[in-house]
Design a protein around this motif. Structure first.
Motif, PDB file in Angstrom:
ATOM      1  N   THR A   1      11.851 -89.089 -63.113  1.00 21.83           N
ATOM      2  CA  THR A   1      11.797 -89.559 -62.269  1.00 21.83           C
ATOM      3  C   THR A   1      13.182 -88.133 -61.619  1.00 21.83           C
TER       4      THR A   1
ATOM      5  N   GLN B   1       7.129 -95.453 -55.361  1.00 26.11           N
ATOM      6  CA  GLN B   1       8.533 -96.079 -54.207  1.00 26.11           C
ATOM      7  C   GLN B   1       8.545 -97.266 -53.982  1.00 26.11           C
TER       8      GLN B   1
ATOM      9  N   LYS C   1      10.785 -97.887 -63.847  1.00 27.55           N
ATOM     10  CA  LYS C   1      12.662 -97.736 -64.364  1.00 27.55           C
ATOM     11  C   LYS C   1      12.921 -97.523 -65.404  1.00 27.55           C
TER      12      LYS C   1
ATOM     13  N   GLU D   1       3.332 -98.904 -58.867  1.00 30.92           N
ATOM     14  CA  GLU D   1       4.565 -99.094 -58.956  1.00 30.92           C
ATOM     15  C   GLU D   1       5.486 -97.971 -60.036  1.00 30.92           C
ATOM     16  N   TRP D   2       6.415 -97.121 -58.794  1.00 26.43           N
ATOM     17  CA  TRP D   2       7.103 -96.155 -60.640  1.00 26.43           C
ATOM     18  C   TRP D   2       7.776 -97.305 -61.102  1.00 26.43           C
TER      19      TRP D   2
ATOM     20  N   TYR E   1       7.318 -90.366 -53.226  1.00 23.83           N
ATOM     21  CA  TYR E   1       7.815 -91.600 -52.441  1.00 23.83           C
ATOM     22  C   TYR E   1       6.997 -93.536 -52.620  1.00 23.83           C
TER      23      TYR E   1
END
Length: 793
Positions: free
Chosen positions: A659, A69, A721, A718-719, A66
């Motif tokens: 994810t 994210q 996508k 940063e995660w 988290y």
């Protein structure tokens, strides 16, 4: 750095985290928050074990997930430090619990930091710190003011060895759960919290909780609501009436005898001279058994009291027995036995040759008064021990209790020379003579004037569960000197989003819910349920599947795993990979080595490759780690086309898989997906973007290695996508058969399905096919729809 040296990398990043405090949490308006914590541990002298590591790593994986994210994440830490182990250690060694606890906490903290946990250490709490238990005492006083903390005399389990009261769940096979000494029942005046006042809400709200079903079921059973009626049975030749509770008042015509519990308050009155000795002996034996044993006992036992009662429906005289399958704390401690409709009563009736009458059922409302009862009892909270939170109560000369004024809190535990409880039932606090005396302002009931009166402090201390019933709220403002918790901080952080544990399925979780509802009623909390999501992880057992224990010599020390060269990242990743988080798993040393090799391969991909410049087509060039063999399927002829497409597909597939797995708490399959991704990168080559993605996805599990990789790649964390357009399957697998038998598989682009000649050439280059095709090939049969090539020889 040419080779993977986990200990060196981990020391580097732990030093950075210690200095820069990247996990320090603050309230940030309008930023989504995430609050996670494990059930805080008791810091034993033995330090962390592999069970702790699994529990703490689950929290840490979600914390970092988290954080990456960009949520505002709070992950604090604390210690549940009161209890018998420290007190018994003090009795044995003379080292004070205060001193031993500090040493143990320092060791726990050092070990936790060595595992790289993303903890805000500025929010660390300790339940035996006076600045903490001051507010535990304040919580007690709020309950006391509302009549929810009270005293009563009752039979309690007593351990003669530890010299303390035990709760029902702390008695195992008639012995103390800690020391193994045989326990006994003792009638004592004790403090209780009236948790039953909230029984209905505690039960009714369970189905709305996002908790494991098995935990919710256990809570429902523990509360155990029963709806029925109370009916009076008059005792013959006496003014006494026996009030029974039954869920089936409609069966009263079939009631052929009464049964009372061994603890029934009027048992002596019911016992005749002829039966007194038999009844007393039976009672003494029954009181040695725990309630669980009494309920589980297949063979019914009991004795006749010598007295009779009148069935109000049939007007017949029926005998009164005492039996241990009836519990004093459930209902009234007396039942009407209807053997035709109740299995336990039927077994008892058959054994003692009592009538079994299948009588007609009557209107439920015809007899008795409607009543709802609960299996759950009020919470016994006083303990006769030194090392606990002192109960903020003092007694006047008449023995009446008075609350300690809030401005005199905390009532601090005094230092004593002898920690051994005496046989009077008092803790070692009774030996602190100066501490016992306290002056409290009281109001004269006649004149209305106030005066100071010397009183004697309570020497019982609070059950440790009281200290853990509010600590999650203290995390929101752990250094607040004016309140137990700051209202603004509570509204921002609470309730907790993820709470992770492996124990305390009933007691702690029920008690914290009770306190939450009470303090919500008092306008101290803006919510009525303290925990949004509960994760309940399984145990890690020894390699043979047995429970780890010092006596068996099969305990795995996590620091040994780290110091043997595997490092903390290997240990963390292995414990997430060992199996589904909510199931028990056996420790497997070979798998630990396998996880280490996986991390080593991640290292090699990143640090044993040099990145080429972007090609003229705009693709980053794809590179293999050193010493990797070239592909054998012929696709190296077009690395920019095949490799780049495969890289995008594999990358985005892995991002999506990891994810979604983390959102579902499938930690083991997330690690498996990362392993598969690394295998793919070794086959097709790894671009810089591939390695950045790998490092970001790896970071929750192996934060030290991932941080080192991201530093090398000059990337943030940063995660990533995924993009669905890259997940369209443009790669297919062709089955290669020789004379109808499977011999190999071939991976090609989907567009190659239109080119039978190309597929045949690639197949004939395969080493597994070559040995069959040295002789003449009669023909080839390609079935496009089935993705199958059959070579007939």
């Amino acid at each position: 750095m040419n080779r993977y040296e986990p200990l060196k990398i981990e020391q580097k990043w732990q030093k950075i985290w210690e200095t820069e405090k990247p996990f320090k949490a603050n309230e940030v308006p309008n930023q989504p928050k995430m609050f996670l914590a494990e059930m805080f541990p008791y810091p034993s002298g033995a330090g962390l074990h592999v069970g702790h590591v699994r529990n703490f790593t689950i929290v840490d994986v979600l914390t970092r997930f988290y954080e990456q994210q960009r949520l505002n994440v709070l992950r604090p830490f604390g210690y549940d430090t009161f209890g018998l182990p420290a007190e018994n250690y003090a009795i044995k060694t003379g080292i004070s619990p205060q001193s031993a606890t500090k040493t143990n906490i320092d060791n726990f903290r050092k070990q936790a930091k060595k595992l790289g946990f993303a903890i805000d250490w500025d929010r660390e709490i300790n339940t035996s710190d006076p600045e903490y238990y001051k507010w535990t005492q304040w919580c007690f006083l709020q309950l006391y003011k509302k009549g929810l903390a009270y005293q009563k005399e009752s039979y309690q389990w007593w351990c003669p060895e530890d010299q303390t009261v035990l709760a029902n769940e702390q008695v195992e096979n008639g012995k103390c759960w800690r020391c193994g000494h045989e326990v006994e029942k003792k009638k004592m005046k004790q403090w209780f919290f009236k948790i039953t006042a909230y029984a209905d809400e505690l039960l009714d709200e369970i189905d709305n909780l996002e908790w494991p079903e098995k935990i919710k079921t256990m809570q429902k059973n523990w509360i155990g609501r029963s709806v029925g009626a109370e009916i009076d049975f008059k005792v013959t030749e006496s003014s006494l009436k026996i009030k029974v509770f039954t869920t089936r008042p409609d069966t009263i015509f079939g009631a052929t005898f009464l049964v009372v519990a061994p603890e029934y308050p009027y048992l002596d009155v019911l016992t005749t001279d002829d039966t007194r000795e038999t009844v007393l002996n039976y009672k003494a034996e029954a009181l040695k058994k725990s309630e669980i044993e009494r309920q589980e006992n297949k063979e019914k036992t009991g004795v006749f009291t010598g007295s009779y009662a009148i069935n109000p429906a049939t007007k017949e005289k029926i005998p009164i027995y005492v039996a241990d399958y009836v519990l004093a704390g459930y209902g009234t401690g007396a039942i009407m036995a209807v053997p035709a409709y109740d299995e336990r009563d039927r077994e008892f009736a058959k054994k003692f040759d009592l009538p079994i009458v299948e009588a007609k059922l009557c209107d439920r409302d015809l007899f008795g008064t409607p009543k709802t009862i609960y299996r759950m009892r009020d919470w016994l909270i006083s303990r006769q021990r030194y090392w606990g939170c002192p109960i903020p109560i003092a007694y006047d000369k008449e023995g009446n209790p008075h609350p300690i004024p809030e401005d005199q809190l905390p009532v601090i535990i005094p230092e004593v020379e002898d920690y051994q409880p005496d046989h009077s039932g008092h803790s070692a606090l009774a030996k602190a003579k100066d501490w016992l005396k306290v002056k409290i302002e009281v109001k004269d009931s006649k004149t209305g004037k106030t005066h100071l009166e010397e009183m004697t402090r309570e020497t019982d201390t609070l059950d440790g569960y009281a200290c853990s019933s509010w600590y999650l709220w203290r995390y929101a403002s752990p250094h607040d000197e004016t309140a137990a918790w700051d209202q603004k901080a509570i509204k921002y952080w609470e309730p907790i989003d993820y709470y992770v544990g492996a124990d305390h399925a009933v007691a702690h979780l029920l008690y914290i819910r009770f306190w939450c509802k009470f303090f919500a009623d008092e306008d101290y909390l803006p919510f009525r349920e303290p925990i949004k999501r509960l994760l309940y992880n399984g145990y890690i057992n020894a390699p043979d599947g047995k429970k780890m224990s010092k006596s068996k010599g099969n305990v795995i020390d996590p620091l040994d795993v780290i110091n043997d060269g595997y490092g903390a990242d290997t240990l963390r990743t292995y414990e997430m990979f060992i199996g589904p988080y909510d199931m028990d798993a056996a420790w497997d040393p070979r798998s630990v080595g396998g996880v280490y090799r996986f991390l080593n391969r991640c290292w090699t991909l990143c640090f044993d490759s040099e990145f080429a410049k972007t090609s003229s087509e705009g693709h980053p060039q794809l590179l293999r780690g050193r010493n990797e063999e070239p592909r054998e399927d012929g696709r190296d002829e077009h690395p920019e086309e095949d490799g780049f497409a495969n890289s995008l597909f594999s990358r985005h597939k892995t991002i999506k898989k990891v994810t979604e797995d983390l959102h579902r708490y499938n930690f083991n399959t997330a690690v498996a997906a990362l392993m598969e991704y690394v295998n793919e990168l070794y086959k097709i080559g790894a671009s810089e973007e591939d390695l950045i993605t790998l490092a970001k996805l790896l970071k929750p599990f192996a934060p030290h290695l991932a941080s080192e990789m991201l530093e090398k790649l000059n990337s943030d964390d940063e995660w990533p996508k995924w993009d669905e357009k890259y997940l369209i399957a443009d790669i297919v697998e062709i089955v290669i058969q020789i004379n109808g038998k499977l011999r190999a598989k071939l991976t090609v682009n989907a567009s190659d399905l239109e080119d039978e000649e190309k597929i045949t050439k690639l197949a004939l280059k395969d080493e597994k096919i070559k040995k069959y095709t040295e002789n003449d090939i009669k023909k080839t049969i390609f079935i496009k729809k089935a993705k199958l090539l059959n070579i007939v020889i």
